[in-house]
Write a protein that holds these residues in place. Structure first.
Motif, PDB file in Angstrom:
ATOM      1  N   ARG A  92       2.211 -16.193  -5.379  1.00 42.34           N
ATOM      2  CA  ARG A  92       2.382 -15.034  -6.257  1.00 42.34           C
ATOM      3  C   ARG A  92       1.407 -13.928  -5.876  1.00 42.34           C
ATOM      4  N   ALA A  93       0.160 -14.299  -5.606  1.00 43.31           N
ATOM      5  CA  ALA A  93      -0.831 -13.291  -5.208  1.00 43.31           C
ATOM      6  C   ALA A  93      -0.458 -12.667  -3.864  1.00 43.31           C
ATOM      7  N   PHE A  94       0.101 -13.463  -2.960  1.00 40.64           N
ATOM      8  CA  PHE A  94       0.577 -12.958  -1.667  1.00 40.64           C
ATOM      9  C   PHE A  94       1.648 -11.889  -1.868  1.00 40.64           C
ATOM     10  N   ARG A  95       2.625 -12.199  -2.702  1.00 44.47           N
ATOM     11  CA  ARG A  95       3.705 -11.241  -2.956  1.00 44.47           C
ATOM     12  C   ARG A  95       3.176  -9.983  -3.626  1.00 44.47           C
ATOM     13  N   ARG A  96       2.271 -10.172  -4.583  1.00 43.09           N
ATOM     14  CA  ARG A  96       1.745  -9.021  -5.312  1.00 43.09           C
ATOM     15  C   ARG A  96       0.973  -8.095  -4.380  1.00 43.09           C
ATOM     16  N   ARG A  97       0.133  -8.666  -3.528  1.00 43.72           N
ATOM     17  CA  ARG A  97      -0.649  -7.846  -2.591  1.00 43.72           C
ATOM     18  C   ARG A  97       0.267  -7.038  -1.686  1.00 43.72           C
ATOM     19  N   LEU A  98       1.280  -7.687  -1.147  1.00 43.69           N
ATOM     20  CA  LEU A  98       2.180  -6.967  -0.239  1.00 43.69           C
ATOM     21  C   LEU A  98       2.982  -5.902  -0.983  1.00 43.69           C
ATOM     22  N   ALA A  99       3.486  -6.268  -2.171  1.00 42.95           N
ATOM     23  CA  ALA A  99       4.312  -5.324  -2.923  1.00 42.95           C
ATOM     24  C   ALA A  99       3.525  -4.072  -3.301  1.00 42.95           C
ATOM     25  N   LEU A 100       2.243  -4.240  -3.635  1.00 33.59           N
ATOM     26  CA  LEU A 100       1.443  -3.102  -4.098  1.00 33.59           C
ATOM     27  C   LEU A 100       0.778  -2.342  -2.963  1.00 33.59           C
ATOM     28  N   GLU A 101       0.335  -3.054  -1.933  1.00 32.12           N
ATOM     29  CA  GLU A 101      -0.507  -2.435  -0.925  1.00 32.12           C
ATOM     30  C   GLU A 101       0.211  -2.045   0.358  1.00 32.12           C
ATOM     31  N   ALA A 102       1.274  -2.781   0.732  1.00 35.83           N
ATOM     32  CA  ALA A 102       1.944  -2.486   2.006  1.00 35.83           C
ATOM     33  C   ALA A 102       2.673  -1.152   1.967  1.00 35.83           C
ATOM     34  N   VAL A 103       2.982  -0.665   0.771  1.00 35.05           N
ATOM     35  CA  VAL A 103       3.713   0.609   0.652  1.00 35.05           C
ATOM     36  C   VAL A 103       2.780   1.812   0.744  1.00 35.05           C
ATOM     37  N   ARG A 104       1.473   1.589   0.707  1.00 39.21           N
ATOM     38  CA  ARG A 104       0.534   2.714   0.725  1.00 39.21           C
ATOM     39  C   ARG A 104       0.500   3.378   2.105  1.00 39.21           C
ATOM     40  N   PRO A 105       0.354   4.688   2.137  1.00 39.72           N
ATOM     41  CA  PRO A 105       0.258   5.380   3.433  1.00 39.72           C
ATOM     42  C   PRO A 105      -0.900   4.822   4.255  1.00 39.72           C
ATOM     43  N   GLY A 106      -0.630   4.564   5.510  1.00 39.83           N
ATOM     44  CA  GLY A 106      -1.669   4.079   6.393  1.00 39.83           C
ATOM     45  C   GLY A 106      -1.939   2.592   6.319  1.00 39.83           C
ATOM     46  N   ALA A 107      -1.193   1.858   5.501  1.00 45.01           N
ATOM     47  CA  ALA A 107      -1.398   0.410   5.403  1.00 45.01           C
ATOM     48  C   ALA A 107      -1.202  -0.233   6.772  1.00 45.01           C
ATOM     49  N   GLY A 108      -2.105  -1.133   7.133  1.00 44.72           N
ATOM     50  CA  GLY A 108      -2.046  -1.768   8.443  1.00 44.72           C
ATOM     51  C   GLY A 108      -2.068  -3.278   8.351  1.00 44.72           C
ATOM     52  N   VAL A 109      -2.325  -3.917   9.492  1.00 41.91           N
ATOM     53  CA  VAL A 109      -2.250  -5.379   9.546  1.00 41.91           C
ATOM     54  C   VAL A 109      -3.284  -6.028   8.639  1.00 41.91           C
ATOM     55  N   GLU A 110      -4.379  -5.313   8.340  1.00 45.03           N
ATOM     56  CA  GLU A 110      -5.391  -5.900   7.454  1.00 45.03           C
ATOM     57  C   GLU A 110      -4.803  -6.178   6.075  1.00 45.03           C
ATOM     58  N   THR A 111      -3.812  -5.391   5.664  1.00 41.03           N
ATOM     59  CA  THR A 111      -3.144  -5.633   4.386  1.00 41.03           C
ATOM     60  C   THR A 111      -2.389  -6.958   4.428  1.00 41.03           C
ATOM     61  N   LEU A 112      -1.665  -7.186   5.505  1.00 40.80           N
ATOM     62  CA  LEU A 112      -0.947  -8.447   5.653  1.00 40.80           C
ATOM     63  C   LEU A 112      -1.925  -9.616   5.723  1.00 40.80           C
ATOM     64  N   LEU A 113      -2.996  -9.455   6.485  1.00 37.03           N
ATOM     65  CA  LEU A 113      -3.971 -10.532   6.606  1.00 37.03           C
ATOM     66  C   LEU A 113      -4.643 -10.811   5.262  1.00 37.03           C
ATOM     67  N   GLY A 114      -4.881  -9.773   4.489  1.00 37.98           N
ATOM     68  CA  GLY A 114      -5.465  -9.973   3.169  1.00 37.98           C
ATOM     69  C   GLY A 114      -4.541 -10.742   2.251  1.00 37.98           C
ATOM     70  N   ALA A 115      -3.252 -10.439   2.323  1.00 35.15           N
ATOM     71  CA  ALA A 115      -2.284 -11.154   1.495  1.00 35.15           C
ATOM     72  C   ALA A 115      -2.201 -12.626   1.906  1.00 35.15           C
ATOM     73  N   VAL A 116      -2.208 -12.883   3.204  1.00 29.26           N
ATOM     74  CA  VAL A 116      -2.191 -14.269   3.680  1.00 29.26           C
ATOM     75  C   VAL A 116      -3.473 -14.975   3.257  1.00 29.26           C
ATOM     76  N   GLY A 117      -4.568 -14.242   3.228  1.00 26.25           N
ATOM     77  CA  GLY A 117      -5.831 -14.813   2.791  1.00 26.25           C
ATOM     78  C   GLY A 117      -5.773 -15.338   1.366  1.00 26.25           C
ATOM     79  N   GLU A 118      -4.944 -14.705   0.523  1.00 24.90           N
ATOM     80  CA  GLU A 118      -4.776 -15.202  -0.843  1.00 24.90           C
ATOM     81  C   GLU A 118      -4.218 -16.624  -0.834  1.00 24.90           C
ATOM     82  N   VAL A 119      -3.289 -16.880   0.057  1.00 27.64           N
ATOM     83  CA  VAL A 119      -2.687 -18.217   0.137  1.00 27.64           C
ATOM     84  C   VAL A 119      -3.698 -19.211   0.702  1.00 27.64           C
ATOM     85  N   ARG A 120      -4.386 -18.791   1.751  1.00 29.06           N
ATOM     86  CA  ARG A 120      -5.383 -19.697   2.346  1.00 29.06           C
ATOM     87  C   ARG A 120      -6.440 -20.092   1.310  1.00 29.06           C
TER      88      ARG A 120
END
Length: 345
Positions: free
Chosen positions: A296-324
């Motif tokens: 759930r935290a993974f989905r929330r991070r991506l849904a909220l942060e990946a749409v922001r201008p300039g979002a990069g791979v660190e956003t994806l890695l941060g979301a995966v970090g929630e699962v880890r």
């Protein structure tokens, strides 16, 4: 170029707004053996549209097929030649979509009522290209008798040279049901598709509709040559990691979902450098860790942060970090944080 029954043993269905090039690239990371399909493109879009944007794909996606929508043999032949020139492995004719847009264009599921026209469309494309031409259909529409409708369509397709049939084992109701309802409400009739395969033993036939578990798919492969799945692969892409070992006897290409994301990162970085938005890619990953701690935290991070201008791979890695992190907490022994009891004299 011929299409073998083994080529269609497992495939991911064409799905509008879903199976774009980013989705297909990620799916290919999870399965090397799956056959992948594009979203449907109309003949008009292929002939007159922005082909570089609409039809581009990465060679890594192969084998990948393009699904065409149309009902005019000459236009389909012209579009088929363009598709072949782009390097696609197959052309699939849409005879199953019940959307209003498709009905207004008198193609898709409407063509279940016109098997002779479908045959003409298949022949026109077969005469125009060397790559396989296949058909995805329903078992009928509205008040048609499914046995008569499906067998008549199949006969017209096969007589005209169709290389394979993909059958969604439900009727489509063009009046009274929405496209979403047409995916679930009409009852499934797998047995009818099995009878079609018995009647056409030399024709590769795959079944589609309602298949969500690999045990179901293995069962269907006792009766038909292949299975095609749609939403199950999209909403729970982890399923694809088991396809190669369980359906093909081949090693899984990735050890786990974390490895798959790591393998996806260079593609994401390349696309970002080319001006693509992160959300255009990560939207296809939202179901990746379904059922796992931190999903759930993974989905929330991506849904909220990946749409922001300039979002990069660190956003994806941060979301995966929630699962880890959630998995690490889940795996901790219940008493790991408790202090050791004091020694007694």
């Amino acid at each position: 170029m011929t299409l073998r029954a083994s080529d269609i043993r497992f495939s991911v269905a064409p799905m509008m707004d879903w199976t774009d090039r980013h989705c297909r690239y990620f799916h290919r990371l999870l399965s090397r053996r799956a056959r992948l399909y594009t979203e449907m493109l109309t003949t008009g879009a292929v002939i007159h549209g922005d082909r570089a944007r609409l039809m581009a794909f990465d060679p890594f996606e192969q084998p990948v097929a393009l699904q065409l929508g149309g009902a005019e043999p000459a236009a389909l032949a012209q579009a088929a030649r363009i598709v072949e020139s782009f390097g696609y492995a197959e052309i699939n004719l849409n005879v199953g979509c019940p959307s209003d847009r498709v009905q207004n264009g008198a193609f898709g599921a409407c063509l279940m009522r016109e098997p002779a026209l479908v045959g003409d469309c298949v022949k026109a494309m077969k005469d125009a290209v060397a790559i396989p031409v296949t058909v995805k259909c329903r078992i009928g529409v509205d008040d048609q008798d499914p046995q008569q409708a499906l067998f008549a369509l199949a006969e017209a397709c096969v007589t005209s040279g169709a290389d394979a049939l993909f059958v969604h084992a439900r009727k489509a109701w063009l009046k009274g049901l929405s496209p979403k309802e047409n995916r679930d409400v009409p009852p499934l009739d797998y047995a009818l598709v099995h009878r079609l395969k018995q009647a056409l033993p030399e024709v590769p036939i795959a079944i589609n509709g309602g298949l969500t578990r690999l045990t179901q798919m293995r069962e269907q492969l006792n009766f038909v040559d292949g299975v095609m799945i749609g939403r199950a692969a999209y909403h729970d892409p982890a399923l694809l990691l088991d396809v190669d070992p369980q359906l093909f006897g081949s090693p899984a290409p990735m050890a786990d979902l974390f490895d798959a994301v790591d393998a996806f990162l260079p593609y994401v970085e390349r696309e970002l450098a080319n001006g693509e938005r992160l959300a255009a890619m990560t939207r296809h990953l939202l179901g990746l860790f379904a059922g796992m701690p931190g999903a759930r935290a993974f989905r929330r991070r991506l849904a909220l942060e990946a749409v922001r201008p300039g979002a990069g791979v660190e956003t994806l890695l941060g979301a995966v970090g929630e699962v880890r992190a959630a998995m690490a907490r889940f795996d901790e022994p219940a008493n790991a944080a408790e202090p050791a009891p004091a020694a007694t004299a």
